[in-house]
Design a protein around this motif. Structure first.
Motif, mmCIF file in Angstrom:
data_model
loop_
_atom_site.group_PDB
_atom_site.id
_atom_site.type_symbol
_atom_site.label_atom_id
_atom_site.label_comp_id
_atom_site.label_asym_id
_atom_site.label_seq_id
_atom_site.Cartn_x
_atom_site.Cartn_y
_atom_site.Cartn_z
ATOM 1 N N UNK A 1 -0.653 -2.624 -20.716
ATOM 2 C CA UNK A 1 -1.556 -1.968 -19.755
ATOM 3 C C UNK A 1 -0.822 -1.764 -18.438
ATOM 4 N N UNK A 2 -1.246 -0.762 -17.627
ATOM 5 C CA UNK A 2 -0.543 -0.514 -16.362
ATOM 6 C C UNK A 2 -0.738 -1.695 -15.399
ATOM 7 N N UNK A 3 0.332 -2.188 -14.745
ATOM 8 C CA UNK A 3 0.188 -3.311 -13.798
ATOM 9 C C UNK A 3 -0.363 -2.865 -12.444
ATOM 10 N N UNK A 4 -0.223 -1.607 -12.123
ATOM 11 C CA UNK A 4 -0.701 -1.105 -10.828
ATOM 12 C C UNK A 4 -1.854 -0.143 -11.078
ATOM 13 N N UNK A 5 -2.888 -0.278 -10.238
ATOM 14 C CA UNK A 5 -4.078 0.565 -10.351
ATOM 15 C C UNK A 5 -3.681 2.032 -10.440
ATOM 16 N N UNK A 6 -4.178 2.747 -11.442
ATOM 17 C CA UNK A 6 -3.693 4.109 -11.676
ATOM 18 C C UNK A 6 -4.805 5.156 -11.639
ATOM 19 N N UNK A 7 -6.004 4.755 -11.153
ATOM 20 C CA UNK A 7 -7.092 5.740 -11.145
ATOM 21 C C UNK A 7 -7.340 6.300 -9.748
ATOM 22 N N UNK A 8 -6.377 6.145 -8.882
ATOM 23 C CA UNK A 8 -6.522 6.652 -7.510
ATOM 24 C C UNK A 8 -5.513 5.949 -6.621
ATOM 25 N N UNK A 9 -5.469 6.380 -5.343
ATOM 26 C CA UNK A 9 -4.500 5.786 -4.425
ATOM 27 C C UNK A 9 -5.054 4.494 -3.829
ATOM 28 N N UNK A 10 -4.296 3.410 -3.925
ATOM 29 C CA UNK A 10 -4.713 2.139 -3.320
ATOM 30 C C UNK A 10 -4.854 2.278 -1.808
ATOM 31 N N UNK A 11 -3.928 3.045 -1.210
ATOM 32 C CA UNK A 11 -3.958 3.196 0.247
ATOM 33 C C UNK A 11 -5.241 3.897 0.691
ATOM 34 N N UNK A 12 -5.622 4.961 -0.047
ATOM 35 C CA UNK A 12 -6.842 5.681 0.333
ATOM 36 C C UNK A 12 -8.080 4.809 0.149
ATOM 37 N N UNK A 13 -8.109 4.062 -0.969
ATOM 38 C CA UNK A 13 -9.249 3.151 -1.194
ATOM 39 C C UNK A 13 -9.347 2.133 -0.060
ATOM 40 N N UNK A 14 -8.178 1.631 0.353
ATOM 41 C CA UNK A 14 -8.169 0.643 1.434
ATOM 42 C C UNK A 14 -8.722 1.256 2.723
ATOM 43 N N UNK A 15 -8.284 2.479 3.030
ATOM 44 C CA UNK A 15 -8.777 3.132 4.253
ATOM 45 C C UNK A 15 -10.281 3.349 4.180
ATOM 46 N N UNK A 16 -10.774 3.793 3.027
ATOM 47 C CA UNK A 16 -12.223 3.978 2.867
ATOM 48 C C UNK A 16 -12.970 2.658 3.048
ATOM 49 N N UNK A 17 -12.418 1.623 2.426
ATOM 50 C CA UNK A 17 -13.006 0.281 2.517
ATOM 51 C C UNK A 17 -13.106 -0.148 3.988
ATOM 52 N N UNK B 1 0.830 -1.208 0.000
ATOM 53 C CA UNK B 1 0.000 0.000 0.000
ATOM 54 C C UNK B 1 0.863 1.256 0.000
ATOM 55 N N UNK B 2 2.019 1.156 0.653
ATOM 56 C CA UNK B 2 2.926 2.295 0.777
ATOM 57 C C UNK B 2 3.530 2.648 -0.581
ATOM 58 N N UNK B 3 3.945 1.638 -1.285
ATOM 59 C CA UNK B 3 4.681 1.880 -2.522
ATOM 60 C C UNK B 3 4.373 0.778 -3.535
ATOM 61 N N UNK B 4 3.168 0.824 -4.131
ATOM 62 C CA UNK B 4 2.749 -0.265 -5.024
ATOM 63 C C UNK B 4 3.723 -0.476 -6.185
ATOM 64 N N UNK C 1 -8.090 -6.112 -17.303
ATOM 65 C CA UNK C 1 -6.734 -6.085 -16.750
ATOM 66 C C UNK C 1 -6.678 -6.989 -15.504
ATOM 67 N N UNK C 2 -6.117 -8.185 -15.710
ATOM 68 C CA UNK C 2 -6.078 -9.177 -14.631
ATOM 69 C C UNK C 2 -5.280 -8.675 -13.425
ATOM 70 N N UNK C 3 -4.253 -7.870 -13.683
ATOM 71 C CA UNK C 3 -3.409 -7.381 -12.593
ATOM 72 C C UNK C 3 -4.229 -6.563 -11.588
ATOM 73 N N UNK C 4 -5.170 -5.730 -12.080
ATOM 74 C CA UNK C 4 -6.031 -4.948 -11.178
ATOM 75 C C UNK C 4 -6.901 -5.880 -10.329
ATOM 76 N N UNK C 5 -7.505 -6.837 -11.013
ATOM 77 C CA UNK C 5 -8.411 -7.753 -10.301
ATOM 78 C C UNK C 5 -7.657 -8.464 -9.179
ATOM 79 N N UNK C 6 -6.445 -8.925 -9.523
ATOM 80 C CA UNK C 6 -5.669 -9.671 -8.524
ATOM 81 C C UNK C 6 -5.280 -8.772 -7.352
ATOM 82 N N UNK C 7 -4.788 -7.557 -7.643
ATOM 83 C CA UNK C 7 -4.344 -6.744 -6.504
ATOM 84 C C UNK C 7 -5.504 -6.303 -5.619
#
Ligand code: ATP
Ligand code: MG
Lengths: 316, 246
Positions: free
Chosen positions: B39-55, B21-24, B211-217
């Protein structure tokens, strides 16, 4: 003084306790005996209103138990439940402190009281106080259960087979301790037991119950020598009666002037222990001395055997 | 020693999660084989860390609310005065569990609008049952002679509840909460279909852009957190149960 006045408990159509009246003078011990299911526990639980009687009244020191709300009444009455019922999530010390805490005692006073009680029941406060009940033996749990009942120095103590899980040595010690506590604080005790020995040893009066009815309520001597019914007689164990009778007498009661050879017996010992010692050592008589060692006279086998005889029965 | 060994994999898992989460970007190489056509391997439409906190926040709020209501309800229907409401409470809670969260979302959106609210409602309703049933079990399995002793020493009804029944039922109640949290962790992902900010956004982005990489992460983050929470709560239960003389 506990006054039980024509008390009856009915579940649906069955009467579990039928029209029982008895009164226990202040500062004395009444022991309830009877077969399993005869209503002993139910009778006991009506006193602190864990069971509400169908009819009848109970007064403690003249005050109807229904004039107080149940939880206030129960805090004034010690209750050692059948099978101890310790709180498993509380330490031994916290268990014993339960009622004093409910009554709002000072923490220091509670701590002192808990330590005193544990010591009294042969449990080292430092070692046992912080333990949870699951880390105690059955006998230790029972003693803690009795300690919890005694914690707030109640004037009335109800005990339901409190010493059932104790070995004979600890049991005898616990009985003596209970007697000592009872004398010191003048506690009025009603106790249920299956052990006739215990009933005769501790009871000032014994209540015999069968099928919810009170068959006889009298002193141990009277129960032994004049059982009201055949059931009472058989419950007390007919074969053991002479020895039970002897156990109610001390050597001080049967000592006579004179001297005898051999090891002296203590005047505090029961006549049963005295007879036993004479039989075991094959003597006809033994010297008796007081607790501080002063000679008082002697006790003879003939005198002891006479004391074991049904009163009024002429010697042969 | 054995404690250290059982502890170690969890610490490693936690360290991995924090690092991710710190440094995807550190893990981009790992996920690149799952992507196609650059395609990008790491989610690029927002911060994963912020999404995780919201979740996590949505799950926490929903579970807290479900716990309070379910426990209160279970306490109520085990009191003498509330016993007759037991069947009613049971069927209410069961309805919450049988209606699928997707349907709850669909029904709630017209009333509350898009966003966190319909997701919270769905998670709340879905989480009630395990907590309610476990609280009922916990309260009704307090040994009879312990309850008898609690009355015998002169505790009032309220004192019995707080000092004896709830502490003794705590491990079982906690097991219900654990179940509810883990279900909510997974279920919260569908919240992103109604525009709630959850890790579901990552998974859905993966599905729509193939993009399978997004689904997996997205899936792995949710799964790892669920495992960690599950373990932590179970540890707490064991602790409580041991104290309760288990
Ligand atoms: N809540 C209840 N509902 C119906 N019957 C009851 C209830 N409580 C007790 N009884 C019945 O009342 C009778 C007396 O029970 P009680 O517990 O007073 O016996 P006891 O003399 O203490 O027996 P024990 O020596 O085995 O402890 C039993 O037949 C028991 O089944
Ligand atoms: Mg009984």
């Amino acid at each position: 003084m506990i006054d039980i006045d024509t008390i009856t408990k009915r579940y649906d159509d069955t009467e579990v306790v039928s029209d029982v009246s008895l009164s226990v003078p202040a500062g004395s011990i009444a022991v309830i005996v009877g077969t399993s299911g005869s209503g002993k526990t139910t009778l006991l639980r009506m006193i602190n209103r864990l069971v509400e009687p169908t009819s009848g009244r109970i007064r403690i020191d003249g005050q109807d138990t229904h004039s107080l709300s149940p939880h206030v009444l129960r805090r004034k009455i010690g209750y050692a439940i059948q099978g101890h019922g310790l709180f498993p999530h509380r330490t031994v010390a916290q268990n014993i402190a339960t009622v004093p805490k409910l009554l709002g005692w000072e923490p220091a006073r509670i701590k002192q009281r808990v330590a005193d009680l544990l010591t009294l029941f042969q449990l080292d406060p430092a070692a046992y106080g912080p333990r949870y009940p699951s880390a105690l033996s059955g006998g230790q749990q029972q003693r803690v259960g009795v300690a919890r009942a005694l914690a707030a120095e109640p004037a009335v103590l109800l005990m339901d087979e409190p010493f059932g899980a104790l070995d004979p040595v600890i049991r005898a010690k616990a009985q003596d301790d209970l007697r000592a506590i009872q004398r010191r604080f003048g506690t009025t005790i009603i106790m249920v037991t299956h052990d006739m020995e215990e009933a005769i040893h501790l009871g000032d009066r014994i209540a015999v119950m069968d099928g919810g009815r009170l068959l006889q309520y009298a002193s141990p001597t009277e129960i032994l020598t004049a059982p009201a019914t055949g059931f009472v007689e058989s419950l007390l164990g007919a074969a053991d009666r002479p020895f039970r009778l002897l156990s109610l007498t001390t050597l001080a009661d049967v000592v006579e002037p004179g001297t005898a050879d051999g090891a002296p017996l203590s005047a505090d010992a029961t006549a049963r222990d005295g007879l036993s010692a004479l039989l075991w050592t094959g003597r006809d008589a033994a010297p008796v001395q007081s607790a501080d060692g002063a000679p008082l006279g002697r006790v003879t086998r003939a005198r002891l055997m006479a004391a074991a005889r049904l009163p009024g029965q002429a010697p042969v | 020693m054995t404690r250290v060994w059982s502890f170690l994999p969890r610490m490693a898992l936690l360290a991995f999660l924090i690092a991710f989460l710190w440094h995807p970007a550190w893990f981009a190489g790992l996920l690149r084989p799952l992507t196609e056509n650059g395609a990008p391997p790491i989610y690029d439409q927002g911060s994963l860390a912020l999404l995780t906190l919201d979740h996590l926040a949505i799950v926490a709020v929903a579970t807290l609310a479900a716990s309070l209501i379910a426990i209160a309800l279970a306490v109520l229907v085990t009191r003498p005065s509330g016993r007759e409401f037991l069947p009613l409470a049971r069927s209410l809670v069961n309805i919450g569990q049988t209606v699928p969260p997707v349907a709850v979302l669909a029904l709630a959106v017209p009333m509350t609008g898009f966003g966190e609210k319909p997701t919270l409602i769905a998670l709340f309703l879905y989480g009630l049952l395990p907590i309610f049933e476990n609280t009922l079990t916990g309260l009704s399995t307090v040994p009879a002679n312990v309850m008898e002793a609690a009355r015998g020493v002169g505790m009032t009804g309220r004192q019995r509840l707080w000092q004896v029944e709830l502490p003794l039922a705590a491990p079982i109640i906690l097991a219900g909460i654990r179940l509810s949290v883990v279900i909510s962790m997974a279920t919260a992902t569908i919240g992103s279909t109604v525009a709630a900010s959850t890790l579901g956004a990552v998974i859905i982005a993966g599905l729509t852009s193939n993009n399978l990489a997004f689904i997996v992460q997205g899936g792995v983050i949710v799964g790892v957190i669920a495992i960690l929470i599950f373990d932590a709560l179970r540890g707490l239960e064991t602790l409580l149960a041991r104290r309760a003389g288990g």
